[in-house]
Design a protein around this motif. Structure first.
Motif, PDB file in Angstrom:
ATOM      1  N   VAL A 194      -1.045  -3.166  -9.050  1.00 32.59           N
ATOM      2  CA  VAL A 194      -2.244  -3.536  -8.287  1.00 32.59           C
ATOM      3  C   VAL A 194      -1.949  -3.539  -6.787  1.00 32.59           C
ATOM      4  O   VAL A 194      -2.635  -2.852  -6.018  1.00 32.59           O
ATOM      5  CB  VAL A 194      -2.805  -4.890  -8.748  1.00 32.59           C
ATOM      6  N   PRO A 195      -0.926  -4.262  -6.307  1.00 31.33           N
ATOM      7  CA  PRO A 195      -0.628  -4.187  -4.870  1.00 31.33           C
ATOM      8  C   PRO A 195      -0.162  -2.795  -4.459  1.00 31.33           C
ATOM      9  O   PRO A 195      -0.536  -2.299  -3.390  1.00 31.33           O
ATOM     10  CB  PRO A 195       0.489  -5.219  -4.678  1.00 31.33           C
ATOM     11  N   LEU A 196       0.638  -2.129  -5.306  1.00 32.15           N
ATOM     12  CA  LEU A 196       1.199  -0.844  -4.930  1.00 32.15           C
ATOM     13  C   LEU A 196       0.122   0.230  -4.799  1.00 32.15           C
ATOM     14  O   LEU A 196       0.089   0.977  -3.816  1.00 32.15           O
ATOM     15  CB  LEU A 196       2.238  -0.416  -5.957  1.00 32.15           C
ATOM     16  N   PHE A 197      -0.794   0.323  -5.759  1.00 27.36           N
ATOM     17  CA  PHE A 197      -1.845   1.331  -5.683  1.00 27.36           C
ATOM     18  C   PHE A 197      -2.805   1.041  -4.532  1.00 27.36           C
ATOM     19  O   PHE A 197      -3.304   1.962  -3.894  1.00 27.36           O
ATOM     20  CB  PHE A 197      -2.619   1.380  -7.009  1.00 27.36           C
TER      21      PHE A 197
ATOM     22  N   LEU B   4      -1.311 -11.700   1.802  1.00 25.58           N
ATOM     23  CA  LEU B   4      -0.981 -12.907   1.042  1.00 25.58           C
ATOM     24  C   LEU B   4      -1.447 -12.795  -0.408  1.00 25.58           C
ATOM     25  O   LEU B   4      -0.748 -13.221  -1.332  1.00 25.58           O
ATOM     26  CB  LEU B   4      -1.613 -14.132   1.704  1.00 25.58           C
ATOM     27  N   ILE B   5      -2.627 -12.206  -0.623  1.00 27.74           N
ATOM     28  CA  ILE B   5      -3.123 -12.001  -1.981  1.00 27.74           C
ATOM     29  C   ILE B   5      -2.192 -11.060  -2.739  1.00 27.74           C
ATOM     30  O   ILE B   5      -1.841 -11.293  -3.907  1.00 27.74           O
ATOM     31  CB  ILE B   5      -4.556 -11.444  -1.960  1.00 27.74           C
ATOM     32  N   ALA B   6      -1.772  -9.980  -2.068  1.00 35.77           N
ATOM     33  CA  ALA B   6      -0.843  -9.031  -2.694  1.00 35.77           C
ATOM     34  C   ALA B   6       0.471  -9.721  -3.045  1.00 35.77           C
ATOM     35  O   ALA B   6       1.070  -9.460  -4.095  1.00 35.77           O
ATOM     36  CB  ALA B   6      -0.588  -7.851  -1.761  1.00 35.77           C
ATOM     37  N   ALA B   7       0.918 -10.630  -2.167  1.00 40.74           N
ATOM     38  CA  ALA B   7       2.159 -11.361  -2.413  1.00 40.74           C
ATOM     39  C   ALA B   7       2.026 -12.275  -3.625  1.00 40.74           C
ATOM     40  O   ALA B   7       2.941 -12.362  -4.458  1.00 40.74           O
ATOM     41  CB  ALA B   7       2.530 -12.176  -1.174  1.00 40.74           C
ATOM     42  N   VAL B   8       0.890 -12.951  -3.748  1.00 38.02           N
ATOM     43  CA  VAL B   8       0.664 -13.861  -4.873  1.00 38.02           C
ATOM     44  C   VAL B   8       0.689 -13.088  -6.197  1.00 38.02           C
ATOM     45  O   VAL B   8       1.304 -13.527  -7.177  1.00 38.02           O
ATOM     46  CB  VAL B   8      -0.676 -14.603  -4.705  1.00 38.02           C
ATOM     47  N   ILE B   9       0.032 -11.923  -6.223  1.00 37.39           N
ATOM     48  CA  ILE B   9       0.012 -11.111  -7.441  1.00 37.39           C
ATOM     49  C   ILE B   9       1.425 -10.677  -7.812  1.00 37.39           C
ATOM     50  O   ILE B   9       1.832 -10.729  -8.981  1.00 37.39           O
ATOM     51  CB  ILE B   9      -0.892  -9.880  -7.252  1.00 37.39           C
TER      52      ILE B   9
ATOM     53  N   ALA C  58       6.781 -12.121 -11.121  1.00 31.89           N
ATOM     54  CA  ALA C  58       8.109 -12.725 -11.273  1.00 31.89           C
ATOM     55  C   ALA C  58       8.064 -13.913 -12.219  1.00 31.89           C
ATOM     56  O   ALA C  58       8.956 -14.104 -13.058  1.00 31.89           O
ATOM     57  CB  ALA C  58       8.650 -13.148  -9.907  1.00 31.89           C
ATOM     58  N   VAL C  59       7.017 -14.734 -12.099  1.00 30.91           N
ATOM     59  CA  VAL C  59       6.874 -15.912 -12.970  1.00 30.91           C
ATOM     60  C   VAL C  59       6.673 -15.476 -14.424  1.00 30.91           C
ATOM     61  O   VAL C  59       7.320 -15.998 -15.341  1.00 30.91           O
ATOM     62  CB  VAL C  59       5.688 -16.776 -12.503  1.00 30.91           C
ATOM     63  N   LEU C  60       5.784 -14.516 -14.633  1.00 33.09           N
ATOM     64  CA  LEU C  60       5.545 -14.017 -16.000  1.00 33.09           C
ATOM     65  C   LEU C  60       6.819 -13.431 -16.598  1.00 33.09           C
ATOM     66  O   LEU C  60       7.125 -13.644 -17.776  1.00 33.09           O
ATOM     67  CB  LEU C  60       4.448 -12.958 -15.973  1.00 33.09           C
ATOM     68  N   SER C  61       7.571 -12.700 -15.775  1.00 31.17           N
ATOM     69  CA  SER C  61       8.802 -12.083 -16.254  1.00 31.17           C
ATOM     70  C   SER C  61       9.848 -13.131 -16.599  1.00 31.17           C
ATOM     71  O   SER C  61      10.610 -12.970 -17.556  1.00 31.17           O
ATOM     72  CB  SER C  61       9.354 -11.126 -15.190  1.00 31.17           C
TER      73      SER C  61
ATOM     74  N   TRP D 290      11.741 -10.519  -4.713  1.00 29.94           N
ATOM     75  CA  TRP D 290      12.051 -10.138  -3.335  1.00 29.94           C
ATOM     76  C   TRP D 290      10.969  -9.242  -2.732  1.00 29.94           C
ATOM     77  O   TRP D 290      10.683  -9.342  -1.529  1.00 29.94           O
ATOM     78  CB  TRP D 290      13.423  -9.476  -3.266  1.00 29.94           C
ATOM     79  N   ALA D 291      10.338  -8.411  -3.549  1.00 30.54           N
ATOM     80  CA  ALA D 291       9.223  -7.607  -3.045  1.00 30.54           C
ATOM     81  C   ALA D 291       8.049  -8.508  -2.681  1.00 30.54           C
ATOM     82  O   ALA D 291       7.368  -8.298  -1.667  1.00 30.54           O
ATOM     83  CB  ALA D 291       8.797  -6.577  -4.091  1.00 30.54           C
ATOM     84  N   GLY D 292       7.806  -9.537  -3.504  1.00 32.68           N
ATOM     85  CA  GLY D 292       6.740 -10.491  -3.207  1.00 32.68           C
ATOM     86  C   GLY D 292       6.988 -11.255  -1.922  1.00 32.68           C
ATOM     87  O   GLY D 292       6.067 -11.509  -1.139  1.00 32.68           O
ATOM     88  N   LEU D 293       8.249 -11.622  -1.676  1.00 32.81           N
ATOM     89  CA  LEU D 293       8.576 -12.327  -0.427  1.00 32.81           C
ATOM     90  C   LEU D 293       8.354 -11.436   0.789  1.00 32.81           C
ATOM     91  O   LEU D 293       7.936 -11.909   1.850  1.00 32.81           O
ATOM     92  CB  LEU D 293      10.022 -12.816  -0.480  1.00 32.81           C
ATOM     93  N   ALA D 294       8.624 -10.134   0.661  1.00 33.92           N
ATOM     94  CA  ALA D 294       8.378  -9.205   1.764  1.00 33.92           C
ATOM     95  C   ALA D 294       6.890  -9.154   2.101  1.00 33.92           C
ATOM     96  O   ALA D 294       6.496  -9.177   3.283  1.00 33.92           O
ATOM     97  CB  ALA D 294       8.895  -7.818   1.411  1.00 33.92           C
TER      98      ALA D 294
END
Length: 453
Positions: free
Chosen positions: A261-264, A407-412, A417-420, A321-325
């Motif tokens: 979702v964030p990547l596309f 920020l929305i992209a970061a949350v997703i 990470a949490v699900l994994s 780490w991608a989410g933190l970026a």
């Protein structure tokens, strides 16, 4: 392990050519999904498109891919791989040319939808043909290369878009959208003459034709008698969930969705996002191409780490780490250009682990009887999320601003990470039968056992 002349054949020039020509589909997928982001800046200005209209244009190809993947799988099983292997790319070329003459946003959306359907159809067509010809030792690497070619296509789109944008022509966006015709035609020409899959021919009772193909590709001593017996059992979607694999289906669908979702959304609107982050238009286009190359680098690095780190740690760390970026971009949207580019580059490289595992996990976590059904279902469901995310990006940029959008992209991404952390199993070091077992794959493999693999 039982050997046979097909599964254990040496890698030939035919196999290498087929792998290259088959990868044309994901190349075009990356190209057509990315070129619209460059063209959108000029289209939106000339036509005065609303945020909703921009979102629909961006998401239409993704919706088309979802529909095309289902249709392509059915058509290739019914009518064969050979003809459709070129017909779908001819359709991409024709619809790309038609975009040059479009005069309103409705027809642009329709054409983008049709292009997406043709691109989506190519995946089951090309992968079926490649899988059914390729020796077992090389199937994984060859199919894994599909991910890399997507990013190559995306990078090419940004380069072509920048070159055309610099002409200053009011119709530059038309040339951008029509430019997909060139690689589509070249791939069609390269694919002409590719033989039909002998396995499909045998299934249709066309034994003489199958023997002719086998002798041509594998040598005069090979015939249909050498084809391994395959399990052709199928499982419906309802049976898939009832069989006990529903939780795995949910895990794969959700982590795949959180990844793309964030990547596309970034791919569809990268130039607009980078412009919103205060980059000049030329720098935004060049930056988009550079970041796309870094996505490719991230996938290559992940391929080296997947057996060293293990699936579960790689997935969790990649998301984290991608989410933190992305989080840093959202918190500091006014940072200097160099810092913004570092954050974007970090996201591009670090998200690579989630990208390659989209193809590794589904194939390891389901038994042969339902593997194809599971992979297709997860892919389609994740595309729905990608289409929704792409549609909402321009609305978020105009309504909430670039900081909130990141920020929305970061949350997703962090949700992935949490699900994994809670659901991702470790399948490193397990045989395919063990990893597909409901009882075994849910527990991480011990380091001692992994070292035995």
């Amino acid at each position: 392990m039982v050997t046979n002349p097909l599964d254990d054949a040496p890698l030939s020039r035919f196999h290498k050519k087929l792998a290259v020509f088959s990868s044309g589909g994901p190349f075009l997928d990356g190209f057509v999904l990315s070129i619209i982001g460059v063209a959108m800046i000029q289209i939106a200005d000339q036509w005065g498109l609303s945020s909703v209209e921009q979102g629909l244009v961006g998401a239409s190809s993704l919706i088309g891919i979802l529909l095309g993947a289902f249709a392509g799988g059915w058509l290739t099983d019914r009518f064969g791989r050979e003809v459709l292997f070129t017909v779908d790319l001819i359709a991409i070329a024709a619809f790309s040319v038609a975009q040059f003459f479009v005069q309103d946003v409705i027809w642009l959306i329709v054409l983008r939808l049709l292009i997406g359907m043709a691109v989506g159809a190519d995946y089951p067509i090309a992968t079926s043909l490649l899988t059914e010809f390729t020796p077992r030792k090389y199937r994984g690497p060859f199919l894994g290369a599909f991910v890399a070619m997507w990013f190559v296509g995306a990078a090419a789109a940004y380069v072509v878009g920048q070159i055309l944008a610099e002409t200053g022509n009011d119709n530059a966006w038309r040339w951008m959208l029509a430019s997909a015709t060139v690689p589509a035609v070249l791939i069609v020409v390269a694919r002409v003459g590719t033989p039909e899959s002998p396995r499909w021919l045998v299934g249709k009772g066309r034994i003489d034709e199958a023997n002719k193909v086998l002798r041509k590709v594998f040598g005069p001593g090979v015939s249909v008698a050498d084809l391994p017996v395959e399990d052709e059992n199928s499982v419906s979607v309802k049976e898939l969930v009832r069989s006990g694999y529903g939780k795995r289906m949910a895990f794969i669908t959700l982590f795949w969705t959180c990844s793309i979702v964030p990547l596309f959304a970034v791919y569809a609107f990268a130039p607009a996002i980078l412009s919103a982050l205060k980059l000049e238009e030329d720098a935004a286009h060049i930056g988009s191409a550079v970041i796309t190359i870094l996505f490719l680098v991230g996938c290559i690095i992940a391929l080296f780490l997947v057996n060293r780190m293990g699936r579960r740690p790689l997935l969790i760390h990649s998301f984290l780490w991608a989410g933190l970026a992305l989080l840093l971009m959202g918190v500091f949207p006014e940072a200097p250009t160099s810092i913004i580019m570092v954050f974007f580059a970090a996201y591009a490289v670090l998200i690579g682990g989630t990208q390659i595992l989209q193809w590794v996990y589904p194939n390891e976590l389901f038994p042969t009887e339902i593997r194809g059904t599971a992979v297709g279902m997860a892919s389609s469901l994740s595309r729905i999320g990608a289409a929704v995310g792409t549609f909402l990006v321009p609305l978020s940029l105009s309504g909430l601003g670039i900081g909130a959008t990141m920020l929305i992209a970061a949350v997703i991404t962090l949700l992935g990470a949490v699900l994994s952390h809670f659901w991702a199993p470790e399948t490193r070091g397990l045989s395919l039968t063990e990893s597909a077992s409901l009882g075994v794959a849910s527990s991480p493999v011990s380091p001692a056992r992994a070292s035995q693999s």
